[in-house]
Design an enzyme around this catalytic site. Structure first.
Site, PDB file in Angstrom:
ATOM      1  N   SER A 261      33.971  28.211  36.624  1.00 45.00           N
ATOM      2  CA  SER A 261      34.092  29.403  37.485  1.00 45.00           C
ATOM      3  C   SER A 261      35.432  30.055  37.177  1.00 45.00           C
ATOM      4  O   SER A 261      36.287  29.449  36.537  1.00 45.00           O
ATOM      5  CB  SER A 261      34.086  28.982  38.949  1.00 45.00           C
ATOM      6  OG  SER A 261      35.333  28.397  39.289  1.00 45.00           O
ATOM      7  N   ASP A 262      35.652  31.276  37.629  1.00 44.49           N
ATOM      8  CA  ASP A 262      37.004  31.819  37.597  1.00 44.49           C
ATOM      9  C   ASP A 262      37.731  31.297  38.843  1.00 44.49           C
ATOM     10  O   ASP A 262      37.133  30.661  39.718  1.00 44.49           O
ATOM     11  CB  ASP A 262      37.013  33.349  37.520  1.00 44.49           C
ATOM     12  CG  ASP A 262      38.371  33.881  37.039  1.00 44.49           C
ATOM     13  OD1 ASP A 262      39.332  33.082  36.944  1.00 44.49           O
ATOM     14  OD2 ASP A 262      38.485  35.091  36.769  1.00 44.49           O
ATOM     15  N   TYR A 263      39.003  31.605  38.910  1.00 46.17           N
ATOM     16  CA  TYR A 263      39.891  31.093  39.957  1.00 46.17           C
ATOM     17  C   TYR A 263      39.317  31.322  41.366  1.00 46.17           C
ATOM     18  O   TYR A 263      39.229  32.461  41.823  1.00 46.17           O
ATOM     19  CB  TYR A 263      41.219  31.829  39.822  1.00 46.17           C
ATOM     20  CG  TYR A 263      42.407  31.186  40.476  1.00 46.17           C
ATOM     21  CD1 TYR A 263      43.357  30.529  39.728  1.00 46.17           C
ATOM     22  CD2 TYR A 263      42.589  31.269  41.843  1.00 46.17           C
ATOM     23  CE1 TYR A 263      44.467  29.959  40.319  1.00 46.17           C
ATOM     24  CE2 TYR A 263      43.689  30.697  42.446  1.00 46.17           C
ATOM     25  CZ  TYR A 263      44.629  30.043  41.680  1.00 46.17           C
ATOM     26  OH  TYR A 263      45.720  29.483  42.275  1.00 46.17           O
TER      27      TYR A 263
END
Ligand code: BGC
Length: 738
Positions: A261-263
């Site tokens: 996932s992104d942050y």
């Protein structure tokens, strides 16, 4: 480790050990002095989660990494090493021009070399995986992350995506290089109105034709990981988009690596209104195909309850863990958990002369000469004209751009340093004004309150700077004016609606114009700015982007003609903000501005601005003159499988130069309306003065095809136009039939 042993390891893991492999935390959780309870409490992460987690975000440096890994292995029952991942986006310590600058090089071969150099530095610094390349196509420079993109064209972006992955992963199977994580899947760069983190909404045709190709190229080049985007695509957050991850990425493209996932984007599914709580978010992301949850508590807290409630099968978790373990194994971490991390190697690898040499070359090729009236450039030292270097970027070391987070700022060669190597004491320098003097801007940019006042000069100093700049200008024959955006004005969360130079810089510029001396303007920015007024009043204009560690050398090499500029824009430079979003490859309208049967008002154009950009995609000047002629196109697709294209180029000027020969097509009759032109091939060729040469292209039939509304690729027979030339607008043309 053999595959069978890895399988046995997976089988031995308890559920929480498995889940741990799917959790990524940042450095603060591992640094003893930093394991404050603050961030842990905030995220709801327990010490047990930290001990079991499988990867770390943005910890770099051999010593650091060795210490964290050692400590972790001592605690890990099965001695499963941590993966160290970091944002090595366009350089590690030696920083290259920002990707929108690299895009202007039109030289994927050189960029591959740059990324290989970067990987060597990062490898010594202990990094295993980089969160790069970012290959998001962008048509709206209001978006701050334009800085990280190679531009607006799917074909050009794909060539760079491939080059960057190949550079990072060079020698990966032999234990060298670093693994590449391509991002942000998908269409993050299509954020509506250029506003950061905003939604993307588009037809499947547009998605397949324009936005997906560069991710696909990175995957096909072997990228080991893919990062989802923080945004939604057609109403579904990418981090929970089963169709994107499972159908497109895994089934259609055959991707077998790790998806991250992104942050905090798993947690943000709640904020999107797509998941009701952390548990629900964890289920939706994992079911969609996200293996690692970056910097959110969802997997750590949510996967076990989902399993116990029968809402998730253990197979799903096992598959994800298997992919993570396989990556660790492929990187050889079970045999050598420290991999490249070595202080000795750092000393002999980082910021060496050879690294700087590559950076200087990339930087030279990324600078774009946009205007050169009366051939004022290159400057001839022998003319003995006095040169004044004026403006806030003249002696500025911050030429690296926002995402050079691990870059060594002290190592930057400033414009003054570079130009002084040519002019010595003859060069006069004056700052003139600060980069920006707007306190509110600094406060809004997340700067520590009060710090802005320290960054901005007092009114008194500012006024002295201004006066001394004018005095310096008045004594000079030629002015080089350095200007541009502040670093904080672009990059992540750097969306803007006004893309002009800060007011104080314009005030200085206009005062310099009043001196009636010729002005060579050099623009530093993370995106194409609106330069209409600046261009009009300057004799020469150079777009320098954030040119990186060797920026000062590169600029001087161009200004004094040691290097003939060869940069060509990979993104249109708009005339004004109202034209945005824009790209050269828009679809044919029924009422084209110039060739419509209607006259006057009722054609596709603006009534208060040109339809065209100030400078178009593919545009850039070099010193001297070339002539393109004899375009030929032979349709040999039936026999050889290729369209055979050739053009002749004569270098009739007095300088050797590199030409970026660009090939575009327009499919005139198609079942889906096609762009007025789109790039299908290019070559960067060196042509010596007086030389005349033919440049040939073999165009594969598939380059003539397009995607339909179901995302199927098709090549349709019919009439085409072929354009070959110096830019998307300056071409010769031919017709052919398929
Ligand atoms: C960015 C990513 C980056 C990640 C980790 C996020 O805010 O969108 O591009 O890789 O942080 O630093």
């Amino acid at each position: 480790m053999e595959r069978s042993k890895l399988k046995s390891l997976l089988a031995e893991l308890t559920l929480d050990e498995k889940i741990g492999q799917l959790v990524q935390l940042s450095g603060e959780f591992y640094n003893a002095s930093d394991i404050s309870l603050g961030p842990q409490r905030k995220l709801g992460i327990t010490q047990r989660t930290v001990d079991l987690s499988g990867s770390v975000l943005n910890v770099v440096g051999a010593e650091n990494i060795r210490a964290v890994q050692k400590d972790h292995l001592q605690k890990s029952k099965h001695a499963i090493p941590l993966l160290f991942m970091a944002d090595i986006v366009y350089g590690y310590r030696t920083i290259y021009p920002i990707p929108i600058g690299m895009g202007s090089s039109w030289n994927p071969e050189l960029i591959q070399k740059a990324y290989k150099s970067t990987a060597e530095e990062a490898y010594a610094g202990g990094v295993h995986v980089t969160f790069a390349p970012m290959v998001d196509l962008v048509r709206d420079p209001r978006w701050g992350r334009t800085l990280e993109s190679t531009g607006e064209d799917p074909y050009l972006n794909s060539q760079f995506a491939k080059a960057m992955v190949n550079g990072f992963q060079f020698g990966l199977n032999e234990g060298k290089g670093i693994a590449s994580c391509v991002k942000h899947f998908a269409a993050y760069g299509a954020a509506e109105a250029g506003r950061e983190y905003n939604s993307a909404d588009m037809s499947l045709v547009n998605l397949y034709q324009n936005y997906l190709p560069a991710y696909k190229a990175a995957v096909k080049a072997g990228a080991k990981m893919v990062m989802t985007s923080l945004s939604t695509l057609n109403g579904v957050p990418s981090t929970a988009d089963r169709w994107l991850i499972q159908d497109v990425l895994r089934k259609q493209w055959g991707f077998e690596g790790v998806v991250i996932s992104d942050y905090a984007s798993v947690f943000e599914l709640i904020q999107h209104g797509f998941a009701k709580d952390a548990v629900d978010a964890a289920g939706k992301a994992l079911q969609a195909g996200v293996d690692i949850d970056m910097k959110s508590p969802c997997y750590a807290q949510g996967l076990q309850p989902l399993l116990e409630d029968g809402k998730l099968s253990i197979d799903k978790i096992d598959d994800a863990v298997w992919r993570v373990l396989t990556l660790k194994n492929n990187l050889g971490l079970f045999e050598n958990p420290y991999r490249g991390a070595s202080s000795e190697l750092e000393k002999t690898t980082i910021l060496t002369e050879s690294k700087r040499k590559v950076a200087r070359q990339v930087s030279r090729e990324s600078l774009v000469l946009l205007k050169n009236d009366n051939d004022i450039l290159p400057l001839n030292i022998k003319d003995n004209k006095s040169v004044a270097l004026i403006g806030p970027y003249s002696s500025e070391k911050e030429l690296l751009g926002l995402w050079a987070v691990h870059g060594d700022r002290q190592a930057t060669v400033t414009f003054e340093d570079g130009i002084r190597e040519y002019l010595g004491e003859k060069l006069n320098v004056a700052k003139g004004t600060d980069i920006i003097r707007d306190v509110a801007f600094f406060d809004q940019s997340g700067m520590i309150p009060g710090l802005a006042k320290k960054v901005i000069s007092s009114d008194e100093i500012e006024s002295d700077n201004f006066k001394s700049a004018l005095a310096t200008a008045n004594e000079a024959d030629i002015i080089i004016f350095t200007c541009g955006e502040h670093t904080m004005q672009s990059g992540e969360a750097g969306s803007r609606t006004k893309l002009r130079l800060p007011e104080n810089q314009m005030r200085l510029f206009n005062a310099l114009v009043q001196t009636n001396k010729p002005i060579i303007t050099v623009v530093v920015s993370g995106r194409p700015l609106i330069l209409s007024e600046v261009a009009e009043k300057s004799q020469a204009l150079i777009q320098a982007w954030f040119p990186g560690t060797e920026g000062g050398h590169a600029l001087a090499d161009i200004i004094f003609g040691k290097t003939n500029p060869s940069g060509r824009l990979s993104m249109s430079m708009p005339f004004n903000e109202g034209q945005l979003p824009m790209s050269y490859n828009y679809l044919s309208t029924g009422r084209p501005e110039r060739t419509s049967q209607h006259v006057g008002r009722f054609v596709s154009r603006y009534i208060d601005a040109p339809t065209k950009p100030l400078y178009s995609f593919g545009y850039g000047l070099s010193y001297g003159k070339v002539r393109y002629h004899d375009l030929q196109c032979v349709n040999n697709i039936q026999k050889s499988g290729f369209l055979e294209v050739s053009i002749k180029i004569d270098n009739v000027g007095k300088y050797d130069r590199d030409e970026v020969v660009q090939v575009y097509i327009h499919d005139i009759e198609a079942s889906i309306v096609q762009p007025i032109r789109r790039l299908i091939d290019f070559k960067k060729v060196h042509i010596r003065t007086g030389e005349s040469r033919a440049v040939n292209f073999l165009i594969d039939k598939n380059k003539l095809g397009f995607y339909d509304q179901q995302g199927n690729f098709r090549v349709e027979p019919g009439r085409f136009k072929l354009f070959v030339g110096k830019s998307s607008e300056d071409t010769l043309e031919e017709n052919f039939v398929l």
